[in-house]
Design a protein around this motif. Sequence first.
Motif, PDB file in Angstrom:
ATOM      1  N   GLY A 228       0.805  -1.211   0.000  1.00 50.35           N
ATOM      2  CA  GLY A 228       0.000   0.000   0.000  1.00 50.35           C
ATOM      3  C   GLY A 228       0.838   1.261   0.000  1.00 50.35           C
ATOM      4  N   GLY A 229       0.229   2.341   0.452  1.00 50.83           N
ATOM      5  CA  GLY A 229       0.907   3.633   0.512  1.00 50.83           C
ATOM      6  C   GLY A 229       0.135   4.569   1.417  1.00 50.83           C
ATOM      7  N   THR A 230       0.788   5.603   1.879  1.00 52.18           N
ATOM      8  CA  THR A 230       0.149   6.576   2.765  1.00 52.18           C
ATOM      9  C   THR A 230      -0.366   7.748   1.946  1.00 52.18           C
ATOM     10  N   PRO A 231      -1.605   8.166   2.169  1.00 50.95           N
ATOM     11  CA  PRO A 231      -2.143   9.314   1.429  1.00 50.95           C
ATOM     12  C   PRO A 231      -1.247  10.538   1.572  1.00 50.95           C
ATOM     13  N   ARG A 232      -1.109  11.279   0.503  1.00 55.84           N
ATOM     14  CA  ARG A 232      -0.263  12.466   0.529  1.00 55.84           C
ATOM     15  C   ARG A 232      -0.713  13.420   1.634  1.00 55.84           C
ATOM     16  N   GLY A 233       0.285  13.890   2.400  1.00 54.43           N
ATOM     17  CA  GLY A 233      -0.016  14.831   3.479  1.00 54.43           C
ATOM     18  C   GLY A 233      -0.719  14.188   4.657  1.00 54.43           C
ATOM     19  N   GLY A 234      -0.686  12.841   4.731  1.00 51.58           N
ATOM     20  CA  GLY A 234      -1.355  12.157   5.836  1.00 51.58           C
ATOM     21  C   GLY A 234      -2.829  12.483   5.868  1.00 51.58           C
ATOM     22  N   ASN A 235      -3.434  12.454   4.681  1.00 54.85           N
ATOM     23  CA  ASN A 235      -4.824  12.884   4.523  1.00 54.85           C
ATOM     24  C   ASN A 235      -5.790  11.800   5.006  1.00 54.85           C
ATOM     25  N   PHE A 236      -5.956  11.713   6.345  1.00 60.87           N
ATOM     26  CA  PHE A 236      -6.852  10.723   6.921  1.00 60.87           C
ATOM     27  C   PHE A 236      -8.151  11.380   7.371  1.00 60.87           C
ATOM     28  N   SER A 237      -9.164  10.537   7.620  1.00 59.52           N
ATOM     29  CA  SER A 237     -10.478  11.029   8.002  1.00 59.52           C
ATOM     30  C   SER A 237     -10.909  10.373   9.311  1.00 59.52           C
ATOM     31  N   ASN A 238     -11.908  10.922   9.971  1.00 62.38           N
ATOM     32  CA  ASN A 238     -12.441  10.337  11.209  1.00 62.38           C
ATOM     33  C   ASN A 238     -13.375   9.166  10.933  1.00 62.38           C
ATOM     34  N   LYS A 239     -13.805   9.031   9.709  1.00 58.91           N
ATOM     35  CA  LYS A 239     -14.662   7.909   9.318  1.00 58.91           C
ATOM     36  C   LYS A 239     -14.478   7.671   7.830  1.00 58.91           C
ATOM     37  N   GLY A 240     -15.015   6.556   7.388  1.00 54.66           N
ATOM     38  CA  GLY A 240     -14.876   6.221   5.976  1.00 54.66           C
ATOM     39  C   GLY A 240     -14.337   4.820   5.793  1.00 54.66           C
ATOM     40  N   ILE A 241     -13.313   4.668   4.942  1.00 55.16           N
ATOM     41  CA  ILE A 241     -12.729   3.372   4.630  1.00 55.16           C
ATOM     42  C   ILE A 241     -11.619   3.049   5.631  1.00 55.16           C
ATOM     43  N   PRO A 242     -11.698   1.905   6.342  1.00 51.79           N
ATOM     44  CA  PRO A 242     -10.635   1.551   7.298  1.00 51.79           C
ATOM     45  C   PRO A 242      -9.272   1.470   6.613  1.00 51.79           C
ATOM     46  N   PHE A 243      -8.261   2.013   7.284  1.00 52.52           N
ATOM     47  CA  PHE A 243      -6.905   2.037   6.745  1.00 52.52           C
ATOM     48  C   PHE A 243      -5.989   1.346   7.758  1.00 52.52           C
ATOM     49  N   PHE A 244      -5.422   0.207   7.351  1.00 52.87           N
ATOM     50  CA  PHE A 244      -4.632  -0.607   8.266  1.00 52.87           C
ATOM     51  C   PHE A 244      -3.148  -0.265   8.225  1.00 52.87           C
ATOM     52  N   LYS A 245      -2.565  -0.270   9.430  1.00 48.59           N
ATOM     53  CA  LYS A 245      -1.117  -0.175   9.571  1.00 48.59           C
ATOM     54  C   LYS A 245      -0.625  -1.427  10.290  1.00 48.59           C
ATOM     55  N   VAL A 246       0.690  -1.590  10.388  1.00 50.48           N
ATOM     56  CA  VAL A 246       1.247  -2.817  10.968  1.00 50.48           C
ATOM     57  C   VAL A 246       0.748  -3.039  12.389  1.00 50.48           C
ATOM     58  N   TYR A 247       0.572  -1.935  13.139  1.00 50.72           N
ATOM     59  CA  TYR A 247       0.125  -2.126  14.525  1.00 50.72           C
ATOM     60  C   TYR A 247      -1.305  -2.642  14.605  1.00 50.72           C
ATOM     61  N   ASN A 248      -2.012  -2.704  13.491  1.00 47.99           N
ATOM     62  CA  ASN A 248      -3.354  -3.281  13.482  1.00 47.99           C
ATOM     63  C   ASN A 248      -3.343  -4.792  13.285  1.00 47.99           C
ATOM     64  N   LYS A 302     -15.561  -5.031   4.678  1.00 49.34           N
ATOM     65  CA  LYS A 302     -15.843  -5.387   3.277  1.00 49.34           C
ATOM     66  C   LYS A 302     -14.828  -4.752   2.338  1.00 49.34           C
ATOM     67  N   GLU A 303     -14.407  -3.548   2.661  1.00 47.48           N
ATOM     68  CA  GLU A 303     -13.403  -2.857   1.846  1.00 47.48           C
ATOM     69  C   GLU A 303     -12.515  -2.038   2.773  1.00 47.48           C
ATOM     70  N   CYS A 304     -11.206  -2.037   2.490  1.00 46.97           N
ATOM     71  CA  CYS A 304     -10.270  -1.323   3.345  1.00 46.97           C
ATOM     72  C   CYS A 304      -9.016  -1.000   2.544  1.00 46.97           C
ATOM     73  N   ASN A 305      -7.998  -0.479   3.222  1.00 53.82           N
ATOM     74  CA  ASN A 305      -6.743  -0.180   2.539  1.00 53.82           C
ATOM     75  C   ASN A 305      -5.583  -0.353   3.516  1.00 53.82           C
ATOM     76  N   ILE A 306      -4.359  -0.280   2.980  1.00 51.54           N
ATOM     77  CA  ILE A 306      -3.161  -0.562   3.776  1.00 51.54           C
ATOM     78  C   ILE A 306      -2.071   0.458   3.453  1.00 51.54           C
ATOM     79  N   ASN A 307      -1.108   0.578   4.382  1.00 47.05           N
ATOM     80  CA  ASN A 307       0.024   1.462   4.100  1.00 47.05           C
ATOM     81  C   ASN A 307       1.163   0.680   3.456  1.00 47.05           C
ATOM     82  N   GLN A 308       2.264   1.350   3.226  1.00 51.44           N
ATOM     83  CA  GLN A 308       3.374   0.767   2.467  1.00 51.44           C
ATOM     84  C   GLN A 308       4.132  -0.323   3.225  1.00 51.44           C
ATOM     85  N   ALA A 309       3.848  -0.504   4.522  1.00 54.41           N
ATOM     86  CA  ALA A 309       4.533  -1.521   5.319  1.00 54.41           C
ATOM     87  C   ALA A 309       3.822  -2.870   5.267  1.00 54.41           C
ATOM     88  N   ILE A 310       2.744  -2.947   4.486  1.00 57.51           N
ATOM     89  CA  ILE A 310       1.943  -4.175   4.404  1.00 57.51           C
ATOM     90  C   ILE A 310       1.745  -4.563   2.936  1.00 57.51           C
TER      91      ILE A 310
END
Length: 470
Positions: A228-248, A302-310
């Motif tokens: 995966g990859g991290t959204p530019r500028g760390g553009n995360f939201s309080n809700k929406g599509i779950p985004f997994f990192k290694v600590y998850n 049902k749908e999610c995403n991951i960062n570059q460490a996964i």
Amino acid sequence: MGEDTLPKGWVETELENLTSIKSGGTPSRSNKSYWQGSIPWIKISDIKSLYVDEATEFITEEGLNNSAARIFPKGTILFTIFATIGRIGILNIEATTNQAIAGLSPTTLINKMYLIYSLQKLADEIMGHGKGVAQKNINQTILKATKIPLPPRSEQDRIVAKVDALIAQVTVMQESLKRIPHLLKDFSQQVLTQAVTGKLTEEWREGKELGEWNYEVATQCCKKVQSGGTPRGGNFSNKGIPFFKVYNIVNQKISFDYKPQFVTEEIQNSQCKKSICFSGDVLMNIVGPPLNKVAIIPKRFKECNINQAITVFRPKDYLSNKFLYYFLREGSPVNMLVNETRGVVGQVNISLTQCREFVIPIPSEVEQQEIVRQVESLFSKADAIEQQYLSLKQKIDTLPQAILHKAFKGELVEQLASDGDARELLSEIEMLKSKSKTKKKPKTKSKKYAAGGDVVLGRVADGDLSYKKR
């Protein structure tokens, strides 16, 4: 414990009546001449077991003489009074301490180990008197006022001998239990290795025309192998599509309770489009340490995403996602790459290209199902053993306090009429202290330290049983 509930012949008295209590001090850190000397300076982190044999910091005699630090003799009982209240040690060397530690030098008229066991029993109660917000502290006044149940000396000796013997048995049990987690870990690893090499289902295959196992690289047997990859500028939201990192990925499962992050549908379908994941996909971290963290995305995502460490693995229809999951958990593909990994100091990485080149065994679909069934059955048995171990460990870990509880209720050893009354012992101790106060105290201009020398500080001397200070 009040006087009316004490065993016959016992008496309750303040700690200060049984021991001298002094605290240490810290020489100024800004004066370099006070440090890097030869005098051991003990702090809380140096009390790692009952006997304290070494220090990690040392002060000079100049630092000793220009601070509240004092030399405690070998045999002094250490009791922590700041932050970590109630940690106990016995000095096996002459040393100074910081102000977070009180040094106790009990009269020789009582059994030193009896006093130590008393303090261990009362540690939680003493901690309850702690004051402070960020960290709890107690002062010497509180420590000195701590009530100690005191039996006659002969009974003290019998109690200590019995407690020593019982605690030794508990220690043996605890040491034996320590092997169980390692055994379970080794068992699980052997199950996985046998599963992905065909040995687990060797007998099951007999008489079945299943054909030989095939071997394919990940890009052949998976529809998708992508990091995966991290959204530019760390553009995360309080809700929406779950985004997994290694600590998850915790205990080889997805855990989204800790620091959950989300991306919007817009980000999901633009910047993060390449690494869209679905329930049933298999995830594996490629940045460590540690590596070999693997999980299957549960149905609730049902749908999610991951960062570059996964990296996500989406198997084709003929490859069971659970078989693939156990294959990746087994760890051989990653372990073979350890010498080829690259990354910054303290970080171990494997590349997406290496993941795509993993050679994956492909048994028949029916054998994959049987392998998964057997692995889960064996793991279920191992989990049951682990739960029994945890339950037993919890019970054994409470035994020392249970032993001490019985000891200080007078229920651990037999009480003998020949023991006498502890009030007589207390009177003898008070008389000894009165005599020592009437002796003229010599004035000293400085505190001296001589490694291995005879340093007497706030303790009852072996010869005339009087308190001496240096």
